[in-house]
Design a protein around this motif. Structure first.
Motif, short mmCIF file in Angstrom:
data_model
loop_
_atom_site.label_atom_id
_atom_site.label_comp_id
_atom_site.label_asym_id
_atom_site.label_seq_id
_atom_site.Cartn_x
_atom_site.Cartn_y
_atom_site.Cartn_z
N TYR A 9 31.57 51.40 26.48
CA TYR A 9 32.73 51.86 25.73
C TYR A 9 33.37 53.11 26.34
N ASN A 10 33.01 53.44 27.60
CA ASN A 10 33.60 54.60 28.28
C ASN A 10 33.50 55.88 27.46
N LEU A 11 32.33 56.10 26.85
CA LEU A 11 32.16 57.27 26.00
C LEU A 11 31.60 58.49 26.72
N ASN A 12 31.21 58.36 27.98
CA ASN A 12 30.53 59.46 28.65
C ASN A 12 31.28 60.78 28.59
N ASP A 13 32.57 60.75 28.94
CA ASP A 13 33.35 61.99 28.93
C ASP A 13 33.50 62.55 27.53
N ILE A 14 33.73 61.63 26.57
CA ILE A 14 33.91 62.07 25.18
C ILE A 14 32.62 62.68 24.65
N LEU A 15 31.50 62.04 24.95
CA LEU A 15 30.22 62.54 24.44
C LEU A 15 29.86 63.89 25.06
N SER A 16 30.13 64.05 26.35
CA SER A 16 29.81 65.34 26.97
C SER A 16 30.67 66.44 26.37
N LYS A 17 31.94 66.11 26.09
CA LYS A 17 32.81 67.10 25.45
C LYS A 17 32.32 67.39 24.03
N PHE A 18 31.89 66.35 23.34
CA PHE A 18 31.39 66.51 21.98
C PHE A 18 30.15 67.40 21.97
N GLU A 19 29.26 67.18 22.94
CA GLU A 19 28.02 67.95 22.99
C GLU A 19 28.25 69.38 23.46
N SER A 20 29.16 69.58 24.42
CA SER A 20 29.36 70.93 24.94
C SER A 20 30.30 71.77 24.07
N ASN A 21 31.45 71.21 23.72
CA ASN A 21 32.43 71.97 22.95
C ASN A 21 32.36 71.67 21.47
N GLY A 22 32.04 70.44 21.15
CA GLY A 22 32.11 70.01 19.76
C GLY A 22 33.56 69.78 19.36
N TYR A 23 33.75 69.07 18.29
CA TYR A 23 35.08 68.86 17.75
C TYR A 23 35.14 69.56 16.40
N SER A 24 36.22 70.26 16.15
CA SER A 24 36.32 70.98 14.89
C SER A 24 36.62 70.03 13.74
N ASN A 25 37.18 68.86 14.05
CA ASN A 25 37.46 67.89 12.99
C ASN A 25 37.55 66.49 13.56
N PHE A 26 37.58 65.52 12.69
CA PHE A 26 37.59 64.13 13.12
C PHE A 26 38.87 63.79 13.87
N THR A 27 39.99 64.40 13.48
CA THR A 27 41.28 64.10 14.12
C THR A 27 41.25 64.41 15.61
N ILE A 70 43.80 57.12 10.15
CA ILE A 70 43.77 57.90 11.38
C ILE A 70 45.20 58.05 11.88
N GLU A 71 45.65 59.28 12.07
CA GLU A 71 47.01 59.53 12.54
C GLU A 71 47.07 59.43 14.06
N VAL A 72 48.12 58.80 14.54
CA VAL A 72 48.35 58.62 15.98
C VAL A 72 49.59 59.42 16.35
N GLU A 73 49.56 60.12 17.49
CA GLU A 73 50.65 61.03 17.83
C GLU A 73 51.83 60.39 18.56
N SER A 74 51.61 59.30 19.29
CA SER A 74 52.71 58.72 20.06
C SER A 74 52.85 57.24 19.79
N ILE A 75 54.05 56.74 19.96
CA ILE A 75 54.30 55.32 19.72
C ILE A 75 53.53 54.47 20.74
N SER A 76 53.34 54.95 21.95
CA SER A 76 52.58 54.18 22.95
C SER A 76 51.13 54.02 22.52
N ASP A 77 50.55 55.04 21.88
CA ASP A 77 49.19 54.92 21.36
C ASP A 77 49.13 53.92 20.21
N LEU A 78 50.13 53.94 19.34
CA LEU A 78 50.14 52.98 18.23
C LEU A 78 50.30 51.55 18.76
#
Length: 188
Positions: A9-27, A70-78
């Motif tokens: 699921y290509n989560l490696n970058d996201i997980l490393s960011k989650f572990e090192s920086n953390g996310y302040s919120n789900f968004t 879940i809010e999406v910021e751009s029409i291309s993402d939607l």
């Protein structure tokens, strides 16, 4: 614990960011997942799995809605999400477009990805862009997709199943420790 195959699921970058920086919120987490994946099905597989770990409510019974928004910021993402969604809709009242995923085996609530245009010009342009990519709108009943009437029962059953799986895993883990200790004693 994350119940996903990181490579698939290509989560490696996201997980490393989650572990090192953390996310302040789900968004913040959701924005990263949507930006770093190319198809809607992959995104919708990751969002519920990580929601358990990131969302503040910790317990699905705390939700008072039949869907998870879940809010999406751009029409291309939607459009990326809408291409694989169970249904897509236009909301004239708030100049928004949204799409719904409702695989209740993955998560007991429908996931509703929304895009809200800041102006009427952007709204009409977004509709044209989505339609040019053959995304059909409002062809399915929204209530059918969110299944409001059965949401409470689904959430309750899902939490019960999670609790049962946790107890079973805990029981198997303690058996495994006992067998490991027994093997260590025998091998000495």
């Amino acid at each position: 614990m994350i119940n996903a195959n990181d490579c698939a699921y290509n989560l490696n970058d996201i997980l490393s960011k989650f572990e090192s920086n953390g996310y302040s919120n789900f968004t913040d987490f959701a924005k990263d997942v949507i930006a770093s994946n190319s198809d809607g099905k992959s995104i919708d597989l990751i969002i519920p799995m990580m929601a358990y770990n990131v969302i503040l409510h910790k317990d699905l019974s705390g939700f008072n809605s039949s869907f998870f928004r879940i809010e999406v910021e751009s029409i291309s993402d939607l459009i990326k999400l809408a291409s694989d969604a169970n249904g897509s809709f236009i909301s004239l009242n708030d100049m928004g477009l949204f799409c719904v995923y409702n695989d209740f085996d993955i998560f007991p609530l429908a996931r509703v990805y929304t895009y809200q245009a800041p102006s009427i010009e952007i709204f009409t342009s977004a509709i044209k862009q989505a339609r040019s990519l053959n995304i059909p709108f409002n062809n399915i009943n929204l209530e059918l997709l969110t299944d409001d009437k059965n949401a409470d029962a689904r959430i309750s059953e899902h939490l019960n199943n999670l609790d049962n799986r946790f107890k079973k895993n805990k029981k198997n883990l303690s058996k495994g420790k006992f067998i490991t200790l027994l093997l260590l004693v025998v091998l000495r």
